[in-house]
Design a protein around this motif. Structure first.
Motif, PDB file in Angstrom:
ATOM      1  N   ASN A  74      42.255  45.071  40.353  1.00  0.00           N
ATOM      2  CA  ASN A  74      41.713  45.427  41.666  1.00  0.00           C
ATOM      3  C   ASN A  74      40.208  45.656  41.625  1.00  0.00           C
ATOM      4  O   ASN A  74      39.518  45.477  42.630  1.00  0.00           O
ATOM      5  CB  ASN A  74      42.394  46.691  42.195  1.00  0.00           C
ATOM      6  CG  ASN A  74      43.813  46.445  42.649  1.00  0.00           C
ATOM      7  OD1 ASN A  74      44.186  45.330  42.984  1.00  0.00           O
ATOM      8  ND2 ASN A  74      44.627  47.496  42.647  1.00  0.00           N
ATOM      9  N   GLN A  75      39.697  46.060  40.467  1.00  0.00           N
ATOM     10  CA  GLN A  75      38.284  46.390  40.333  1.00  0.00           C
ATOM     11  C   GLN A  75      37.486  45.289  39.639  1.00  0.00           C
ATOM     12  O   GLN A  75      36.356  45.521  39.224  1.00  0.00           O
ATOM     13  CB  GLN A  75      38.138  47.695  39.547  1.00  0.00           C
ATOM     14  CG  GLN A  75      38.713  48.896  40.254  1.00  0.00           C
ATOM     15  CD  GLN A  75      38.052  49.130  41.597  1.00  0.00           C
ATOM     16  OE1 GLN A  75      36.835  49.199  41.706  1.00  0.00           O
ATOM     17  NE2 GLN A  75      38.869  49.228  42.640  1.00  0.00           N
ATOM     18  N   THR A  76      38.074  44.108  39.526  1.00  0.00           N
ATOM     19  CA  THR A  76      37.469  43.059  38.701  1.00  0.00           C
ATOM     20  C   THR A  76      37.107  41.832  39.523  1.00  0.00           C
ATOM     21  O   THR A  76      37.887  41.371  40.348  1.00  0.00           O
ATOM     22  CB  THR A  76      38.445  42.664  37.570  1.00  0.00           C
ATOM     23  OG1 THR A  76      38.574  43.770  36.673  1.00  0.00           O
ATOM     24  CG2 THR A  76      37.941  41.463  36.796  1.00  0.00           C
ATOM     25  N   ASP A  77      35.906  41.305  39.244  1.00  0.00           N
ATOM     26  CA  ASP A  77      35.479  40.033  39.826  1.00  0.00           C
ATOM     27  C   ASP A  77      35.598  38.896  38.816  1.00  0.00           C
ATOM     28  O   ASP A  77      35.712  37.734  39.196  1.00  0.00           O
ATOM     29  CB  ASP A  77      34.031  40.135  40.305  1.00  0.00           C
ATOM     30  CG  ASP A  77      33.847  41.303  41.265  1.00  0.00           C
ATOM     31  OD1 ASP A  77      34.584  41.366  42.261  1.00  0.00           O
ATOM     32  OD2 ASP A  77      32.986  42.158  41.000  1.00  0.00           O
ATOM     33  N   LEU A  78      35.532  39.227  37.557  1.00  0.00           N
ATOM     34  CA  LEU A  78      35.740  38.269  36.465  1.00  0.00           C
ATOM     35  C   LEU A  78      36.540  38.992  35.390  1.00  0.00           C
ATOM     36  O   LEU A  78      36.107  40.028  34.884  1.00  0.00           O
ATOM     37  CB  LEU A  78      34.412  37.776  35.893  1.00  0.00           C
ATOM     38  CG  LEU A  78      34.487  36.993  34.571  1.00  0.00           C
ATOM     39  CD1 LEU A  78      35.304  35.712  34.743  1.00  0.00           C
ATOM     40  CD2 LEU A  78      33.087  36.674  34.049  1.00  0.00           C
ATOM     41  N   LEU A  79      37.708  38.445  35.057  1.00  0.00           N
ATOM     42  CA  LEU A  79      38.565  39.070  34.052  1.00  0.00           C
ATOM     43  C   LEU A  79      38.440  38.320  32.728  1.00  0.00           C
ATOM     44  O   LEU A  79      38.528  37.091  32.697  1.00  0.00           O
ATOM     45  CB  LEU A  79      40.024  39.047  34.511  1.00  0.00           C
ATOM     46  CG  LEU A  79      41.026  39.713  33.560  1.00  0.00           C
ATOM     47  CD1 LEU A  79      40.794  41.218  33.515  1.00  0.00           C
ATOM     48  CD2 LEU A  79      42.462  39.397  33.966  1.00  0.00           C
TER      49      LEU A  79
END
Length: 650
Positions: A177-182
């Motif tokens: 939920n808090q990630t733009d790139l994992l």
């Protein structure tokens, strides 16, 4: 009516906070990590060093790409503050910590979602569970380093050790939920259990989070994944020795730019765009008062005087979105934290949406009624027996031309200033922000507009500037520093309950009022159209019955005949105007949709009351409910938007 700069014509001011215009989000980017513990990572120091270099390349490329964007055109759509970099890591042993060390060295802030409260989580780092030497000391050192550096946010979740896989899975979802790139560090093998690396990887692909898979045993072999098909191709024959040919830095930079930049405009998209929104200024006067006067008189049986002054947008919602600094009754800590960060964003989107709604609705009501008035003006000399008076005819003709010119001016302004488009777009933006309000305190969430196939022709809201802006806001605010205790969860549930509301408040109260007003408007307008038709028939019959008498010359008979003749034309014109208003306003459809939403919110309210009255609620109970409510709200506003996109001012 509804004065504003035409879309596309206003220039943006320099980046930064402008108190007279909508707030812009701070440029931010978040990189998250899921990966193996030390027992499935390389033991060879050279391989570990290579893994570090690969992680360093990813994180450094994100940082440098974000810095370079300050010279790009879209940077003007963000505030002028220094870009914010966040690393999302639970700080488990192995991959999480290697990633965090590299991120902290590059100046990232650290967001640490923990599956349990910290004291329980620390048991993972004590013998015999620990796989690192001095694991607990390493954990504390990383927290201290983040706290003394760019910043630390701890989100201690309420997982239970007896259901540890569920707790780890919940922490993994918070990371997503808090990630733009994992970044996923995985050896390609079988999952060790539910809630681990492989589970998080599949969840990321399901929610279309851009993912870079680094092979744990061959850290120079990486693959960019967007879908499960990408993963299947990456797992195909010989892929372990065939990493992507383009440089890793190019792939990462492309992901950052795609998140940062505005979505491209499709050829059929409506005219409202992000630069127009940020170029808005708070209107001083609202001349679109016809709609509220019309609605209040017909639906509420009230005569209201026009109010043309526009109050400060934040002041209008201060009671519903209160913060501690306002004075008065202090909101809960949860409400205070999220309202302080979202109120100004919501206030501008909501206030401007209402402003342009008034302009659009007042324009079509005025246009239809003016059209009927034009017919009356043309026939009035005949009704008064003055049809042969040259000056009266000239005055009548000029009056009719003036009315027609006013109708054309309203239509011109409505189309030039895009009142309808701005109304529907700003309303969607406001509702997406409203959903962030109760999703963020629970660990975040993506209010992703999922649309049915029959609405796809209107464009995908997830590819609009409104969704782009909401994601920018979410990236900036992150999640609160919180320990998810029973008291915290009660605050969250109470807060969600206030958003849902009851018969007099919240979303349920809004839809109850909307259903009643829209139903009454639709029914009364339809009734009036039938009555006007009946009066027209009566007038025609009376005029025919006066036929022999009209051959005589008595003035009263001639006047009555003229009045009946005029009424036979004016009454149908007025009926057509009212039916046009009814169709344009879609009052019956809006009433049905609001009734369905009010019923749905009543059921949500029942579930919230059950949570409030039972044992202390847990994240695992509240997150699914809040997600369901957010999905329902998004679906409703997306469907509503599609309805009114098809209703331009004619």
């Amino acid at each position: 009516m509804g004065g504003a700069a035409p879309a596309g014509s206003a220039e943006l001011s320099a980046p930064g906070d402008d108190k007279n215009g909508p707030p812009r989000a701070r440029l931010a980017f978040r990189v998250g990590i899921v990966g193996h513990r030390p027992n499935r990572l390389p033991t060879d120091p050279a391989q570990l060093a290579m893994l570090r270099r690969t992680l360093h390349t990813i994180l450094d490329t994100v940082r440098e790409t974000l810095r370079a964007t300050s010279n790009e055109l879209d940077a003007a759509l963000y505030s002028g503050e220094q870009p914010l970099l966040r690393a999302i890591s639970p700080l488990a042993e192995g991959s999480d910590r290697i990633f965090a060390e590299e991120a902290l060295a590059l100046g990232y802030a650290l967001c640490c979602p923990m599956p349990f409260v910290q004291e329980e989580f620390e048991k993972d780092f004590a013998p015999p569970a620990a796989l690192e030497v001095d694991s607990l000391a390493h954990f504390h050192k990383l927290l201290d380093q983040a706290r003394s550096g760019a910043g630390l946010t701890k989100f201690e979740m309420d997982g239970e050790r007896a259901q540890a896989p569920d707790a780890y899975g919940a922490a993994g979802r918070a990371v997503l939920n808090q990630t733009d790139l994992l970044v996923v560090i995985w050896d390609g093998g079988e999952p060790a259990g539910q809630g681990g690396t492989v589970h998080s990887l599949h969840e990321a692909l399901r929610f279309h989070v851009p993912t870079i898979w680094i092979n744990a045993h061959k850290p120079d072999a990486w693959h960019l994944l967007h879908t499960r098909s990408d993963l299947e191709l990456a797992l195909g024959p010989a892929t372990e020795t065939q990493p992507e040919h383009r440089p890793l830095s190019d792939a990462v930079a492309a992901i950052v730019r795609a998140e940062f930049r505005l979505p491209p405009h499709a050829p059929h998209e409506i005219a409202s765009h992000a630069p127009d929104y940020f170029a808005e200024r708070r209107p001083v006067h609202n001349y679109g008062f016809v709609w509220k006067m019309f609605r209040n008189r017909l639906a509420d049986r009230k005569w209201t005087f026009p109010v043309i002054s526009v109050a400060d947008f934040e002041a209008q919602i201060r009671k519903e979105w209160s913060v501690a600094s306002d004075g008065g009754e202090a909101p809960s800590p949860v409400a205070d934290w999220i309202n302080a960060r979202l109120r100004v964003h919501f206030a501008w989107a909501d206030g401007l949406a209402d402003f342009y709604a008034d302009a659009h609705r007042s324009a079509f009501i005025s246009s239809y009624l003016l059209a009927a008035l034009a017919v009356l003006t043309a026939l009035l000399p005949l009704a008064l027996g003055l049809g042969q008076n040259y000056f009266v005819e000239i005055a009548s003709g000029l009056s009719e031309l003036g009315i027609l010119a006013l109708i054309l001016r309203l239509r011109y302004r409505a189309h030039r200033f895009h009142w309808r488009e701005r109304w529907t777009d700003y309303r969607l933006l406001a509702e997406l922000i409203r959903e962030l309000r109760f999703l963020v305190p629970l660990g975040g969430g993506k209010p992703l507009p999922r649309i049915p196939a029959h609405l796809a022709v209107y464009g995908d809201p997830a590819r609009t500037w409104m969704y782009w802006h909401v994601r920018a806001i979410a990236r900036e605010i992150g999640i609160p520093e919180a320990r998810v205790t029973p008291d915290y969860m009660r605050d969250c549930v109470n807060f969600l309950g206030r958003v849902v509301g009851d018969e007099q408040s919240g979303q349920r109260g809004f839809h109850i009022v909307s259903e009643r007003r829209s139903r009454i408007l639709g029914e009364r307008l339809h009734l009036w159209v039938r009555e006007l038709l009946l009066l027209t028939v009566v007038g025609v019959v009376l005029r025919l019955s006066l036929g022999p008498l009209s051959l005589a010359t008595p003035v009263p008979i001639q006047l009555l005949n003229g009045v009946l003749l005029s009424a036979s034309a004016v009454l149908p014109a007025l009926g057509a105007a009212l039916e046009g208003i009814n169709n344009q306003g879609e009052f019956i459809r809006v009433a049905k949709r609001s009734a369905a939403m009010a019923s749905g919110f009543a059921k949500y309210g029942t579930r919230i009351v059950a949570l409030e009255s039972g044992p202390p609620p847990r994240l695992s109970q509240v997150i699914p409910l809040s997600s369901t409510i957010a999905d329902a709200m998004v679906a409703e506003v997306v469907d509503w938007r599609a309805v009114f996109i098809d209703r331009p001012l004619q």
